[in-house]
Design an enzyme around this catalytic site. Structure first.
Site, PDB file in Angstrom:
ATOM      1  N   ASP A  31       2.794 -20.192   5.715  1.00  0.00           N
ATOM      2  CA  ASP A  31       2.666 -19.558   4.512  1.00  0.00           C
ATOM      3  C   ASP A  31       1.228 -20.012   4.021  1.00  0.00           C
ATOM      4  OD1 ASP A  31       2.775 -18.619   1.692  1.00  0.00           O
ATOM      5  OD2 ASP A  31       4.974 -18.452   2.213  1.00  0.00           O
ATOM      6  N   GLY A  36       3.982 -18.079  -2.428  1.00  0.00           N
ATOM      7  CA  GLY A  36       5.095 -19.071  -2.323  1.00  0.00           C
ATOM      8  C   GLY A  36       4.821 -20.555  -2.959  1.00  0.00           C
ATOM      9  N   PHE A  75       8.290 -12.443   7.267  1.00  0.00           N
ATOM     10  CA  PHE A  75       8.200 -11.969   6.005  1.00  0.00           C
ATOM     11  C   PHE A  75       6.682 -11.876   5.300  1.00  0.00           C
ATOM     12  CE2 PHE A  75      12.109 -14.486   6.429  1.00  0.00           C
ATOM     13  CZ  PHE A  75      13.164 -13.562   5.738  1.00  0.00           C
ATOM     14  N   ALA A  76       5.941 -12.858   5.761  1.00  0.00           N
ATOM     15  CA  ALA A  76       4.581 -12.788   4.949  1.00  0.00           C
ATOM     16  C   ALA A  76       3.838 -11.385   5.084  1.00  0.00           C
ATOM     17  CB  ALA A  76       3.833 -14.017   5.737  1.00  0.00           C
ATOM     18  N   ALA A  77       3.950 -10.796   3.758  1.00  0.00           N
ATOM     19  CA  ALA A  77       3.129  -9.628   3.451  1.00  0.00           C
ATOM     20  C   ALA A  77       2.868  -9.526   2.148  1.00  0.00           C
ATOM     21  CB  ALA A  77       4.092  -8.505   4.339  1.00  0.00           C
ATOM     22  N   SER A 120      11.643  -2.398   5.080  1.00  0.00           N
ATOM     23  CA  SER A 120      11.974  -1.929   3.619  1.00  0.00           C
ATOM     24  C   SER A 120      12.627  -0.512   3.443  1.00  0.00           C
ATOM     25  CB  SER A 120      10.697  -1.999   2.719  1.00  0.00           C
ATOM     26  OG  SER A 120      10.780  -1.417   1.623  1.00  0.00           O
ATOM     27  N   TYR A 145       2.231   0.638   1.146  1.00  0.00           N
ATOM     28  CA  TYR A 145       3.077  -0.484   1.357  1.00  0.00           C
ATOM     29  C   TYR A 145       4.211  -0.102   2.488  1.00  0.00           C
ATOM     30  CZ  TYR A 145       7.157  -3.596   0.912  1.00  0.00           C
ATOM     31  OH  TYR A 145       8.145  -4.326   1.154  1.00  0.00           O
ATOM     32  N   LYS A 149       5.089  -1.063   6.341  1.00  0.00           N
ATOM     33  CA  LYS A 149       6.319  -1.501   7.218  1.00  0.00           C
ATOM     34  C   LYS A 149       6.841  -0.858   8.250  1.00  0.00           C
ATOM     35  CE  LYS A 149       6.813  -5.137   4.532  1.00  0.00           C
ATOM     36  NZ  LYS A 149       7.210  -6.250   4.881  1.00  0.00           N
ATOM     37  N   ALA A 206      12.882  -2.526 -21.100  1.00  0.00           N
ATOM     38  CA  ALA A 206      12.610  -1.100 -20.983  1.00  0.00           C
ATOM     39  C   ALA A 206      13.217  -0.442 -19.768  1.00  0.00           C
ATOM     40  CB  ALA A 206      11.210  -1.040 -20.922  1.00  0.00           C
ATOM     41  N   ARG A 283       8.150   6.272 -14.318  1.00  0.00           N
ATOM     42  CA  ARG A 283       6.910   5.904 -13.486  1.00  0.00           C
ATOM     43  C   ARG A 283       6.625   6.811 -12.595  1.00  0.00           C
ATOM     44  NH1 ARG A 283       8.696  -0.337 -12.220  1.00  0.00           N
ATOM     45  NH2 ARG A 283      10.347   0.951 -11.331  1.00  0.00           N
ATOM     46  N   ASP A 286       8.848   7.202  -8.646  1.00  0.00           N
ATOM     47  CA  ASP A 286      10.331   6.589  -8.328  1.00  0.00           C
ATOM     48  C   ASP A 286      11.231   7.680  -7.785  1.00  0.00           C
ATOM     49  OD1 ASP A 286       9.889   3.963  -9.047  1.00  0.00           O
ATOM     50  OD2 ASP A 286      10.124   4.191 -11.257  1.00  0.00           O
TER      51      ASP A 286
END
Ligand SMILES: NC(=O)c1ccc[n+]([C@@H]2O[C@H](COP(=O)([O-])OP(=O)(O)OC[C@H]3O[C@@H](n4cnc5c(N)ncnc54)[C@H](O)[C@@H]3O)[C@@H](O)[C@H]2O)c1
Length: 337
Positions: A31, A36, A75-77, A120, A145, A149, A206, A283, A286
């Protein structure tokens, strides 16, 4: 078995490190500590390095062999959708190079040939169905993003045949909640920490948009407890031991949708705080519904989610209140009623 976990000091990675320790596995973490915390992985050796940097593949190969690693969980991203839209090239550089280096390290290593990859629901973009199976078409991620993935999955898949890498991607839906309180998610990008952060600041939580085509007008998502998600990684490692594997991509969700308003109501119930939420504009980007069908992972790996939405909200609240930096003054909100 020794497992190398990239990004093991992060929110999800640290829960998986914890689950691996409980399963009796030895864990090594890589890491760069950009997000982290090393205190989350006590009992594991930490190698501080940026896996997207030039030469990181060779360095990873050395670590894999020196530590006698058999499996990698990657996981590192970088993981912020909005940021990926603003800085697409940086996201490609970080996430694609990161995967390239992990795969380079594994192809050079003698023994590390099993890979579980953090993918994801963002790979689906705006899917044409409410409850998404893994083989839905088209898969059109709508931001850099999600693209990184999906491409990461393709890269790993391409290495299965020529390099003997056993790979599976877990496509997470909305990860939330907390296991041990010290592993809490401090990032206020996801719904529950965002709501709690506003309460901490004395502001009304909100809701972004209540005019979506959903039963109560707010977005519907599939919430998965991070401890259930951690267990899915343990199940995925066992799955990779099988010679016959029908699939290499699995949703990790519950198949159940919960609206933003239902989460807000659950938070009122769990905290006992008499706050009144505010509704803001939608937003961009979504989708109204995003729910994952867990049928494949249920049937192939025997994994099922154990926790419900109340457990998720309660565990997030308890972890938030246990952290002195976050602690919410309950009396302040009760007096404001
Ligand atoms: N949190 C979610 O809801 C969610 C949903 C779907 C997928 N994911 C994926 O799960 C993974 C973990 O997510 P998280 O929520 O735990 O994020 P996080 O930011 O808490 O953890 C990521 C960890 O990776 C490390 N890291 C990042 N880039 C690095 C690099 N180039 N070199 C070395 N270390 C690096 C960070 O320091 C951090 O410890 C990510 O790949 C993310 O895309 C998360």
């Amino acid at each position: 078995m020794t497992v190398l976990v990239t990004g093991g000091c992060g929110y999800i990675g640290a829960h998986v490190v914890h689950a691996l320790h409980q399963a009796g596995e030895k864990v090594v973490v890589v890491d760069d500590l950009s997000y982290g915390k090393p205190t989350r992985i006590e009992g594991s050796r930490l190698y501080g390095m940026d896996i997207s940097a030039p030469g990181a593949g060779e360095r990873l190969a050395e670590i894999l062999d020196a530590e006698d690693v058999e499996a990698v969980i990657h996981f590192a991203a970088r993981k912020q959708v909005g940021e990926s839209v603003e800085k697409p090239l940086w996201y490609y550089q970080q996430n694609i190079n990161g995967m390239l280096n992990v795969l380079t390290g594994m192809t050079k290593s003698k023994k590390a040939k099993k890979l579980v990859f953090s993918s994801s629901a963002a790979t689906y973009g705006v899917p044409p169905v409410d409850v998404v199976p893994e083989d839905v078409v088209p898969m059109l991620p709508i931001n850099p993003y999600g693209q990184t993935k999906l491409f990461g999955e393709w890269m790993a898949r391409a290495c299965e045949e020529p390099f003997g890498i056993r790979f599976c991607a877990l496509r997470y839906f909305n990860v939330a909640g907390c296991g041990p309180v010290e592993l809490e998610d401090p990032a206020t990008l996801n719904l529950i920490p965002m709501l709690l952060d506003r309460l901490k600041k004395g502001k009304a939580p909100a809701i972004f948009g209540d005019d979506y085509p959903t039963p109560d007008g707010t977005c519907v998502r599939d919430y998965i407890h991070v401890s259930d998600l951690a267990d899915a990684h343990i199940a995925a490692l066992s799955y990779l031991d099988r010679d016959e594997r029908k699939y290499d991509a699995f949703n990790v969700g519950t198949g159940e949708g919960t609206s933003v308003r239902q989460i807000v109501d659950e938070l009122k119930k769990v905290t006992g705080l008499p706050f009144k939420e505010t509704v803001m504009a939608r937003r961009a980007g979504d989708p109204p519904h995003l729910i994952g069908s867990p049928k494949r992972i249920n049937e192939e790996m025997g994994w099922h989610a154990k926790y419900n939405v109340e457990d998720i909200v309660r565990s997030a609240w308890e972890a938030w209140q246990a952290n002195p930096e976050h602690h919410i003054d309950v009396e302040h909100w009760k007096q404001a009623d």
